[in-house]
Design a protein around this motif. Structure first.
Motif, PDB file in Angstrom:
ATOM      1  N   TYR A  20      96.326 133.595  14.949  1.00 11.47           N
ATOM      2  CA  TYR A  20      95.914 132.526  14.031  1.00 11.47           C
ATOM      3  C   TYR A  20      97.074 131.627  13.641  1.00 11.47           C
ATOM      4  N   TRP A  24      96.916 127.605  14.164  1.00 14.22           N
ATOM      5  CA  TRP A  24      97.043 126.684  13.045  1.00 14.22           C
ATOM      6  C   TRP A  24      98.425 126.053  12.916  1.00 14.22           C
ATOM      7  N   SER A  25      99.364 126.394  13.804  1.00 11.48           N
ATOM      8  CA  SER A  25     100.714 125.842  13.621  1.00 11.48           C
ATOM      9  C   SER A  25     101.450 125.773  14.948  1.00 11.48           C
ATOM     10  N   LYS A 301      94.382 137.635   9.669  1.00 11.81           N
ATOM     11  CA  LYS A 301      93.930 136.252   9.588  1.00 11.81           C
ATOM     12  C   LYS A 301      94.286 135.644   8.229  1.00 11.81           C
ATOM     13  N   THR A 302      94.153 136.459   7.193  1.00 12.26           N
ATOM     14  CA  THR A 302      94.465 135.969   5.849  1.00 12.26           C
ATOM     15  C   THR A 302      95.934 135.559   5.733  1.00 12.26           C
ATOM     16  N   ARG A 305      96.957 132.333   7.401  1.00 12.53           N
ATOM     17  CA  ARG A 305      96.615 131.109   6.696  1.00 12.53           C
ATOM     18  C   ARG A 305      97.649 130.796   5.617  1.00 12.53           C
ATOM     19  N   CYS A 308     100.694 129.491   7.219  1.00 13.43           N
ATOM     20  CA  CYS A 308     100.503 128.133   7.732  1.00 13.43           C
ATOM     21  C   CYS A 308     100.292 127.120   6.612  1.00 13.43           C
ATOM     22  N   GLY A 309     100.545 127.506   5.391  1.00 14.08           N
ATOM     23  CA  GLY A 309     100.634 126.499   4.339  1.00 14.08           C
ATOM     24  C   GLY A 309      99.573 126.513   3.266  1.00 14.08           C
ATOM     25  N   VAL A 310      98.560 127.359   3.385  1.00 11.25           N
ATOM     26  CA  VAL A 310      97.539 127.392   2.338  1.00 11.25           C
ATOM     27  C   VAL A 310      97.471 128.805   1.783  1.00 11.25           C
ATOM     28  N   GLN A 312      96.322 131.988   0.646  1.00 11.94           N
ATOM     29  CA  GLN A 312      95.005 132.593   0.829  1.00 11.94           C
ATOM     30  C   GLN A 312      95.009 133.989   0.215  1.00 11.94           C
TER      31      GLN A 312
END
Lengths: 445, 481
Positions: A20, A24-25, A301-302, A305, A308-310, A312
């Protein structure tokens, strides 16, 4: 700005995080593992020994996948974590610097200091080295003993059984898996184990293992003071977070690597996920240490995220799990506790041959369904979860139960028997199943 | 401590044969010997005795061995498959031997049939009984083929006796092989009618739509005309309709004789099918190449026929000759069946069969059939991919919660049977959402929570790979999950 993300451990948690993060990156991603170069499915270890699959068949991705997705793999052992200096030392290669570190080192077998537990031919089952040892020490033997009434225990029993090795299976509890299973489920599995000619000894523990002159196990003594000759002893009494290298670092640990609800440790840019992580506080819908395939995947997965900047928060799904006990598949959705609970009613159906079971628990006060247990029958995960989240009543669920069936075509459908059971117990409030679509409706509908 | 190198060798469990199984092996040896000595003319003055004696011995020993399945609780049993020399593919000595025997049999059958003349003689009584004709090598071959499907079909029924889908499917292929591909053609011969196989259609039975066959059939009376009509009806009407509702499985794993042999005699070798992306790449080029070949050949023959040979006289004849030789003999026979123990049991169906390719195109784009996956339950163990005889990497889809919609899937249902977590189900259903993207339940709780903020904040980032590819495309999509 491209960060260097380094992941220790290539199990389902670490690999999911890597996938992930890549999705996402554009960060640099490196996965380090001492066990194998490539990700394999740990849950499939048993099938390698049993000859169902080869090691390469257990790899979920072909080897070219990693290069193509620019995920670097290092097959080496991490010997130290310098969390202040943001670097790792390796056994064979040079030290590696990271901007973000994910610790996903998994578990290790947990033993309880039995006399003789270090003899040759005594082992747990967690990784590839265990499989190699098992291969060596189960060659041409007359009997094996497995201790521990959990999922890994029955897997090991099944493995030995596949090689025609007689097995004695010591289970401390009154019934197999009874800390998680209601009585009826446990009894079905007890019988399944015995149907495969396994010597299941309930309420029996290991006292000590006895060795021969070469330091190899020759027998065990059970808590009933019975001496059982065996040349192999499997200890499957649980797993514990594998955190040896973390304990020597500034990263805080307890039983596992301590993390907050964002899976962050006490050190900046260091995260821990999967079996090795321990939440500092109880959360909603998860335990402090969750050692399941699915939770590892979800935590991976958490954390991806967040990295990658958010930010979670770990927000696990409604509980589900599955397993297979010899030939009996098991699925569970929602909450089914082992002991009867106050305010919870159970609808239970068991087939005549006692190999299939459906249990639906619901609340007495508002009839709301809280969980499903299934043996030998497959239900649709998505639908069961939808019903649970929508707080559907038992009437509603039973009316629509046929939609949940996920068994192969032409299999006997048990829903009518289950509904009949319910109606016998609730004659005042009978349920009628939604009419089945006719053949033409099935074809043209 | 050190890094572990995954090179460990698993050893075969000590084969423990019961006393009964040892007796069975002796009986098998005697049965095979009975038939082998017939090659040298020994005993052929007693053909009925040689044929039935040998068959009885072989069948008896097979059933004795199959008791293994009945002697243990019903359920999936693939114990020791990769550790068994007969089933270990390129690593097994017995497997190689079997492969050479199978392949050698086809080579001799096609090109050295004189060697088989004595052996064919022992089929004489059966041939007279069923066809009122002398036995020939094709009758011998058809008989052996049918026996293989029937005997190994019983093994399949024992092995999957817990699984009603497998039971019905196996009975179906046994029925169609015995009735439609053996008894009915034989009886047609007996009554001086064209030897016609009602369960085979163009383009698998490539010559059924060739002008020469149609001339031959229509010229042989009313039944022949019906046969032409039947062939056209099955290909142009029944095939698309049935495939729309049920996928190509209605044919490939329920009716077809090639499929029937693969599902019975070939079942012990299904795990040998290569499931790499590379193999898939070859598969697509080769099988569609064969379709082009058979279409061009058929078109040339009709052009030639319509112009009375004026246009392409020699070319079309040479095309049809080469098609028959390369595809009909070498691919379908020598390679397709001969190499079961090395490359798996569906080499022909997967790489060569033009019927499978045609059905596959229908299945992929115009069908209600798909294999669905069950929420987030997949543990990526790999049993489904390993036991997929068509070399589909089923796990790839299952672990991301994506429906399996693949042209090659013959719907044998074994992936769903071997899955230890109840993840896979063969389903016919509305076409809406059939090509779903990855919807791994609750792996995607993250995505459910995923809101507009997340979209906005990630705008600056470069998504390197797109996971949400709704439809599987051919080439290199298989990069990222």
């Amino acid at each position: 700005m491209s960060k260097n993300v380094v992941i220790i451990g290539n199990g389902i948690a670490g690999v999911t995080a890597a996938r992930y993060i890549r999705k996402w990156s554009d960060f640099n991603i490196t996965i380090i593992s001492a066990e194998t170069k490539h990700f394999f499915s740990r849950t499939a270890l048993m099938y390698i020994y049993m000859g169902h699959m080869r090691y390469q068949d257990t790899k979920p991705y072909e080897d070219h996948f990693w290069e193509k997705n620019r995920i670097d793999l290092i097959h080496d052992r991490v010997t130290g974590i310098d969390a202040a200096g943001k670097s790792l030392s390796l056994e064979q290669g040079n030290a590696i610097n990271y901007d973000v570190l994910i610790i996903a080192t998994g578990s290790k077998s947990r033993f309880f200091g039995w006399p003789g537990q270090d003899l040759k031919g005594v082992q747990g089952l967690y990784g590839i080295p265990d499989l190699e040892a098992m291969e060596t020490y189960t060659k041409d033997i007359n009997r094996a003993v497995v201790v521990g009434g959990g999922l890994i225990g029955i897997e090991m029993v099944e493995m030995l059984h596949s090689r025609n090795i007689p097995v004695t299976f010591l289970v401390r509890e009154t019934n197999y898996f009874e800390h998680l299973f209601p009585l009826e489920e446990s009894q079905i599995i007890n019988q399944e184990i015995r149907d495969h000619h396994v010597d299941l000894q309930l309420q029996t523990e290991l006292k000590e293992a006895l060795g021969d002159n070469d330091g190899r196990v020759r027998a065990i003594v059970s808590s009933k003071d019975e001496e059982i000759p065996c040349q192999f002893l499997g200890l499957t009494t649980g797993v514990a977070p594998n955190i040896g290298i973390v304990e020597a670092s500034d990263v805080e640990t307890n039983r596992g690597v301590l993390v907050d609800e964002f899976l962050q440790t006490n050190m900046p840019d260091v995260y821990a996920i999967g079996d090795c992580a321990e939440f500092r506080e109880d959360g909603i819908g998860y335990r402090r240490i969750d050692q399941l395939w699915y939770t590892g995947r979800h935590q991976g997965k958490t954390v991806a995220r967040t990295i990658c900047g958010v930010q979670q928060r770990y927000n696990p799904p409604l509980f589900f799990n599955s397993a297979k006990f010899f030939s009996i598949e098991y699925q569970t959705y929602g909450t089914i506790s082992a002991k009867p609970e106050e305010g919870i009613e159970t609808l239970l159906w068991i087939s005549d041959r006692k190999k299939e079971l459906i249990r639906i628990n619901y609340r007495k006060d508002n009839q709301q369904v809280v969980g499903f247990n299934l043996l030998g029958i497959r239900f649709r995960h998505a639908l069961c979860e939808k019903w649970l989240l929508e707080k559907r009543t038992i009437d509603y669920v039973l009316t629509h139960l046929a939609e949940a069936n996920f068994d192969p075509e032409f299999y006997k459908k048990y829903e009518p028997e289950l509904v009949a059971t319910y109606n016998r117990q609730n004659p005042d409030n009978p349920v009628q199943m939604a009419p089945k679509k006719g053949v033409l409706a099935n074809i043209f509908g | 401590m050190q890094r572990y190198d995954v090179t460990f060798q698993l050893t075969s469990p000590t084969a423990k044969f019961t006393a009964m199984e040892r007796v069975g092996m002796v009986i098998l040896g005697l049965g095979l010997l009975t038939w082998v000595v017939a090659l040298w003319g020994i005993g052929i003055d007693q053909p009925a005795l040689m044929f039935w004696g040998g068959l009885a011995a072989i069948a008896t020993s097979a059933f004795i061995y199959f008791q293994r399945y009945l002697n243990r609780p019903a359920g999936i049993n693939n114990d020791g498959v990769w550790l068994n020399s007969a089933m270990a593919g390129v690593k097994g000595l017995v497997g190689w031997t079997l492969g050479i025997v199978f392949t050698g049999f086809y080579i001799i059958l096609y090109w050295q049939d004189a060697w088989l003349a004595n052996f064919v003689t022992i089929f004489e009584p059966l041939s007279q009984l069923l066809r009122n004709q002398p036995a020939d090598k094709w009758f011998m071959y058809g008989t052996l083929y049918t026996l293989a499907v029937l005997i190994m079909g019983v093994r399949m029924l024992y092995k999957y006796r817990h699984n009603k889908y497998q039971i019905l499917r196996t009975i179906s292929v046994m029925f169609f092989q015995l009735g439609f591909a053996f008894l009915i053609p034989s009886l047609l011969v007996m009554f001086n009618q064209p030897e016609f196989y009602f369960s085979y259609f163009w383009p698998l039975k490539y010559d059924y739509l060739w002008p020469s066959s149609i001339d031959w059939l229509t010229g042989s009376g009313k039944l022949g005309v019906f046969m032409v009509f039947w062939g056209g009806l099955m290909f142009f009407l029944a095939t698309p309709i049935l495939t729309f509702f049920y996928g190509k499985r209605w044919y490939c794993s329920w009716v077809c004789g090639c499929g029937g042999l693969a599902e019975t005699l070939g079942d012990p070798f299904r795990h040998l099918s290569d499931n790499s992306v590379k193999a898939w790449k070859y598969e697509r080029y080769i099988i569609h190449g064969v379709v082009v070949f058979v279409v061009v050949t058929t078109a040339l023959l009709w052009t030639n026929s319509a112009t009375s040979g004026a246009v392409l006289g020699q070319a079309s004849a040479s095309f049809s000759k080469w098609y028959g030789f390369l595809i009909g003999l070498i691919f379908a026979g020598v390679v397709g069946t001969g190499f079961y123990p090395i490359f798996g049991n569906r080499v022909w169906c997967r790489f060569g069969c033009p019927m499978a390719a045609t059905l596959g195109m229908l299945q992929k784009w115009f069908s209600r059939f798909r294999i669905t996956t069950n929420g987030g339950q997949c543990i990526s163990c790999g049993n489904c991919s390993t036991y997929c005889e068509m070399g589909i990497d089923v796990r790839w889809y299952a672990q991301r919660g994506q429906n399996i919609v693949r042209s090659s899937c013959v719907g044998c249902g074994v992936c769903a049977a071997v899955c230890p977590r109840g993840v896979l189900k063969l389903e016919n259903g509305p076409r809406e959402h059939r090509y779903n993207g990855p919807v791994l339940i609750h792996n995607d709780r993250v995505s459910v929570v995923l809101d507009d903020d997340w979209q906005a904040e990630t705008k600056g980032m470069m998504p390197v790979h797109q996971e949400d590819i709704p439809v599987l495309t051919d080439s290199d999509w298989k990069g990222m999950g």
